[in-house]
Design a protein around this motif. Structure first.
Motif, PDB file in Angstrom:
ATOM      1  N   MET A 130      95.664  28.718 -25.475  1.00 20.99           N
ATOM      2  CA  MET A 130      95.108  29.928 -24.727  1.00 20.99           C
ATOM      3  C   MET A 130      95.766  30.042 -23.404  1.00 20.99           C
ATOM      4  O   MET A 130      95.853  31.254 -23.125  1.00 20.99           O
ATOM      5  N   ALA A 131      95.991  29.221 -22.741  1.00 20.58           N
ATOM      6  CA  ALA A 131      96.965  29.301 -21.617  1.00 20.58           C
ATOM      7  C   ALA A 131      98.275  29.996 -21.962  1.00 20.58           C
ATOM      8  O   ALA A 131      98.718  30.612 -20.957  1.00 20.58           O
ATOM      9  N   THR A 132      98.664  29.491 -22.975  1.00 16.78           N
ATOM     10  CA  THR A 132      99.916  29.933 -23.711  1.00 16.78           C
ATOM     11  C   THR A 132      99.882  31.593 -23.857  1.00 16.78           C
ATOM     12  O   THR A 132     100.865  32.115 -23.196  1.00 16.78           O
ATOM     13  N   ILE A 133      98.860  31.976 -24.331  1.00 16.46           N
ATOM     14  CA  ILE A 133      98.459  33.469 -24.539  1.00 16.46           C
ATOM     15  C   ILE A 133      98.441  34.101 -23.331  1.00 16.46           C
ATOM     16  O   ILE A 133      99.047  35.292 -23.180  1.00 16.46           O
ATOM     17  N   CYS A 134      97.747  33.860 -22.468  1.00 14.32           N
ATOM     18  CA  CYS A 134      97.813  34.582 -21.332  1.00 14.32           C
ATOM     19  C   CYS A 134      99.014  34.347 -20.234  1.00 14.32           C
ATOM     20  O   CYS A 134      99.423  35.406 -19.907  1.00 14.32           O
ATOM     21  N   GLY A 135      99.589  33.321 -20.455  1.00 18.74           N
ATOM     22  CA  GLY A 135     100.839  33.194 -19.615  1.00 18.74           C
ATOM     23  C   GLY A 135     101.885  34.110 -20.296  1.00 18.74           C
ATOM     24  O   GLY A 135     102.969  34.796 -19.684  1.00 18.74           O
ATOM     25  N   GLY A 136     101.886  33.887 -21.809  1.00 23.86           N
ATOM     26  CA  GLY A 136     103.090  34.772 -22.515  1.00 23.86           C
ATOM     27  C   GLY A 136     102.726  36.450 -22.408  1.00 23.86           C
ATOM     28  O   GLY A 136     103.660  36.941 -22.106  1.00 23.86           O
ATOM     29  N   CYS A 137     101.655  36.759 -22.158  1.00 25.48           N
ATOM     30  CA  CYS A 137     101.334  38.162 -22.060  1.00 25.48           C
ATOM     31  C   CYS A 137     101.891  38.473 -20.546  1.00 25.48           C
ATOM     32  O   CYS A 137     102.791  39.555 -20.481  1.00 25.48           O
ATOM     33  N   LEU A 138     101.552  37.702 -19.525  1.00 24.31           N
ATOM     34  CA  LEU A 138     101.985  38.124 -18.236  1.00 24.31           C
ATOM     35  C   LEU A 138     103.693  37.960 -18.223  1.00 24.31           C
ATOM     36  O   LEU A 138     104.490  38.619 -17.465  1.00 24.31           O
ATOM     37  N   SER A 139     104.099  36.989 -18.858  1.00 27.83           N
ATOM     38  CA  SER A 139     105.837  36.869 -18.647  1.00 27.83           C
ATOM     39  C   SER A 139     106.232  38.180 -19.560  1.00 27.83           C
ATOM     40  O   SER A 139     107.333  38.389 -19.094  1.00 27.83           O
ATOM     41  N   LEU A 140     105.783  38.418 -20.696  1.00 22.19           N
ATOM     42  CA  LEU A 140     106.278  39.905 -21.118  1.00 22.19           C
ATOM     43  C   LEU A 140     106.514  40.983 -20.625  1.00 22.19           C
ATOM     44  O   LEU A 140     107.168  41.572 -20.430  1.00 22.19           O
TER      45      LEU A 140
END
Length: 704
Positions: free
Chosen positions: A445-455
């Protein structure tokens, strides 16, 4: 002469779930030496599932179940690619499907059974219409049910789609392309035990309805297997259950309970784990000094006490180990743009779980091509999840991604893919990499949150921000408690791991695993509602750091542009044998790709080279305009005039009557090959596209 002297007596049974082709199960023809084997079929898609077990190993404190799902490409009439022309290691899809089979089965084996069990599922025929994954899930359960292995509750696997607002059970490959929901469910006749889902922002109410719709069909599949077992089932192996020595447990509890509670509630994970391990070592040493053979019993009592303290705190005292409320998210720390060399980056920290997530923007040459049973698939977005040993303080070498890493990565990819813009808004191939740098639960879930911000940091115009939160469940004594944002101990000792990702509007991905017999609709509804509250809180915190995607793509990203080529100009840009396009690539230093629809995508390292390539392509696709003048070059002189090249690859006819203001007898008297002359377009044939040119129209009128 009858050559088939060895006769088989296969047993077959069929069922129709009400939509599509019927499902049949057969045993007794193939793999008869396995403990249980079935061929499950829908349409012309067939999956062979065989199960075997070894001698129980009492020394093991875990259940050694292995699941291997494979898609032999001969099933679709294909030969494997590559040099060796044979199947190799498991593909990503095979790994993910193996997990889909494993996850619902594992908690349903009889407690105490610790013999090695191997489940092998192989697709042996594929019709391109009916997907094999749900067949493999149901087939694995059927093979176990009819075997002597102590597996008692039939599990059914179904896929639920939604097309134009209507739920569809086990949609075909074509139907799935029209669906805004791809929901895989496994369950028993009593409850759901596993969920895997991708969705286009489906709201919580509709999701619960989809789960109920799917479970109703699972009940039918469970009854179907029970009837099949009644025909061909073998007597089950008896399991010697290990019991806890209650006297020893009481002794350990009275002496060490408070110390263990103190260790469990330490705020720092590593300090807590260290204190627990030291206390366990003390307990074992104290109680086995004179009876070393009781070491296993002492450890089991200690672990039982640890779990009971956790459950008592939740169910009786209403407290979590770290002191949070049941619906409270751990403290956050969010940074974006911290890696200057990456196109997009984010460091997302939630409690003691941290993900360093990067986004890289590539070109069409970076598109991933996937071959398998289905037609060739091209992916322009992919996410990779890494879980190095240092994230949990372990000395662990990096041997590449395992099944867990692949599964977590695909969950995050599915959650973010639902909000990606189309190719017109985002011409890039996008790769997201999540490196878990600290972990204490909910790293996907941290990956999803961080992935969204990174994109968004990379300038990708997402349709909406996405956040994810992991929910837990503790049940017992006729009650249940749903936990938001579970930490490691809560994941380990809880009854459920329910990961929910989505936007403010709805869910984009789900993953649920149950460690008990299953959960009811009431629990699902509570968990989804509580997850929505947590998701909205996360989105608000993320928005405070980066409210919207960057206004432009990263400066160090490849510079890209697209041109829609007229159909009659595609061949001009490609050239004979690809000579023209190769020349553009070589001269400009850019990548040039043209799809079947004539969309030409150009990528260059900088704007100067990009514009150079675009100009070369633009020159090739120009068309003549009526009334416009051109400085052309005489390509060929003929007796009735001359052909003049006015644009690259485009010639027009300069008739002898249009060469000069005076009468011209011989065209070669006026022009010669290679000569540059100014001409005007005076006509374009609507049917043939032939161009008429005039030089006379640009000259002063003849004088008498």
């Amino acid at each position: 002469m009858n050559l088939n002297t060895l006769a088989f007596q296969p047993i077959q049974q069929s069922i129709n779930l009400g939509q599509g082709a019927e499902i049949s199960i057969e045993t007794g023809r193939i793999a008869k030496q396995a403990a249980g084997a079935v061929v499950i079929r829908q349409g012309d898609t067939m999956v062979l599932v065989a199960v075997c077990h070894a001698v129980p190993r009492q020394e093991l404190d875990y259940f050694p179940l292995s699941v291997d799902y494979r898609e032999a490409v001969f099933a679709a009439g294909k030969i494997p690619g590559g040099w060796f022309k044979r199947e190799g290691k498991a593909t990503t899809k095979e790994t993910l499907t193996s997990r889909l089979i494993d996850r619902p089965l594992r908690p349903l084996f009889e407690e105490g059974y610790n013999a090695e069990v191997m489940v092998t599922a192989q697709v042996i025929s594929y019709d391109g219409i009916h997907a094999p994954e749900t067949l493999a899930m149901t087939g694995a359960s059927a093979a176990l049910i009819i075997s002597e292995i102590p597996f008692h509750q039939p599990v059914g696997g179904v896929r639920v789609g939604r097309i134009q607002g209507q739920f569809v059970i086990n949609p075909t490959i074509i139907q799935r392309k029209e669906s805004d929901l791809d929901l895989l469910i496994a369950g028993t006749k009593d409850a759901i035990v596993m969920v895997e889902c991708g969705a286009q922002e489906v709201n919580e109410t509709d999701m619960v309805q989809a789960l109920v719709f799917g479970h109703n069909h699972i009940k039918t599949l469970a009854k179907f297997q029970e009837d099949f077992k009644a025909k061909v089932g073998k007597p089950k192996v008896k399991v010697e259950k290990k019991s806890i020595d209650t006297t020893l447990l009481q002794t350990i509890s009275s002496t060490y309970r408070q110390d263990l509670l103190t260790a469990l509630t330490l705020k720092n994970k590593l300090e807590s784990y260290k204190a627990i391990d030291q206390l366990k070592a003390t307990v074992v040493e104290t109680h086995t000094a004179e009876q070393p053979e009781r070491k296993g019993e002492v450890k089991a009592c200690f672990d039982h006490l640890k779990e009971s303290i956790f459950r008592e705190m939740i169910l009786q005292k209403g407290e979590r180990l770290d002191g949070r409320r049941f619906d409270q998210i751990r403290p956050l720390n969010i940074e974006v743009g911290l890696l200057p060399g990456a196109h997009g980056s984010a460091l997302f920290t939630r409690g003691e779980t941290q993900a360093l997530v990067t986004t890289t923007l590539g070109t069409q040459d970076d598109i991933q091509t996937i071959e398998g049973l289905e037609d060739e698939v091209k992916k322009s977005f992919y996410l990779h999840y890494n879980f190095p040993g240092y994230s949990v303080g372990e000395c662990k070498p990096n041997r590449g991604p395992g099944r867990r890493e692949i599964g977590h990565g695909m969950l995050a990819e599915r959650a973010l893919a639902a909000v990606l813009p189309d190719r017109k808004e985002n011409p890039y191939t996008v790769r997201v990499v999540s490196d878990i740098t600290e972990s204490n639960g909910s790293s996907s879930m941290a990956t999803i949150c961080g992935g969204c911000l990174s994109l968004m940091d990379a300038g990708i115009k997402l349709k909406a921000p996405v956040a994810g939160v992991a929910m837990g469940l503790v049940s017992g004594e006729g009650q249940f408690v749903v936990l938001t944002d579970i930490a490691g101990q809560e994941d380990h000792y809880g009854d459920m791991d329910f990961k929910v990702a989505g936007t403010t509007q709805g869910i984009t991905a789900l993953q649920m695993d149950i460690k008990v017999g299953g959960i009811t609709t009431d629990v699902l509804t509570r968990a989804l509602d509580q997850a929505r509250k947590g998701r909205l809180e996360l989105l608000e915190s993320m928005g405070a750091i980066l409210a919207a995607p960057r206004s432009s793509f990263a400066k160090n990203a490849p510079q890209m542009a697209s041109i829609q080529l007229p159909k009659d100009k595609i061949r001009d840009v490609i050239g004979k044998g690809g000579a023209t396009i190769r020349n553009i690539i070589e001269v400009s230093g850019c990548e040039v790709n043209i799809d079947d629809n004539g969309l030409c995508q150009v990528a260059g390292p900088n704007q100067e080279k990009l514009q150079s390539a675009l100009k070369m392509i633009g020159d090739l696709i120009q068309t003549a305009e009526l009334g416009k003048s051109y400085l052309g070059k005489v390509a060929k002189v003929v007796e009735f005039g001359a052909f003049v090249t006015i644009l690259p690859g485009l010639d027009g006819l300069l008739h002898v009557s249009e060469m000069a203001a005076h009468r011209v007898k011989n065209p070669s008297d006026e022009v010669s090959e290679g000569q540059e002359i100014l001409v005007k377009c005076i006509g374009i044939d609507e049917k043939s596209g032939k161009i008429k040119l005039s030089r006379k129209a640009l000259l002063p009128p003849a004088t008498e």
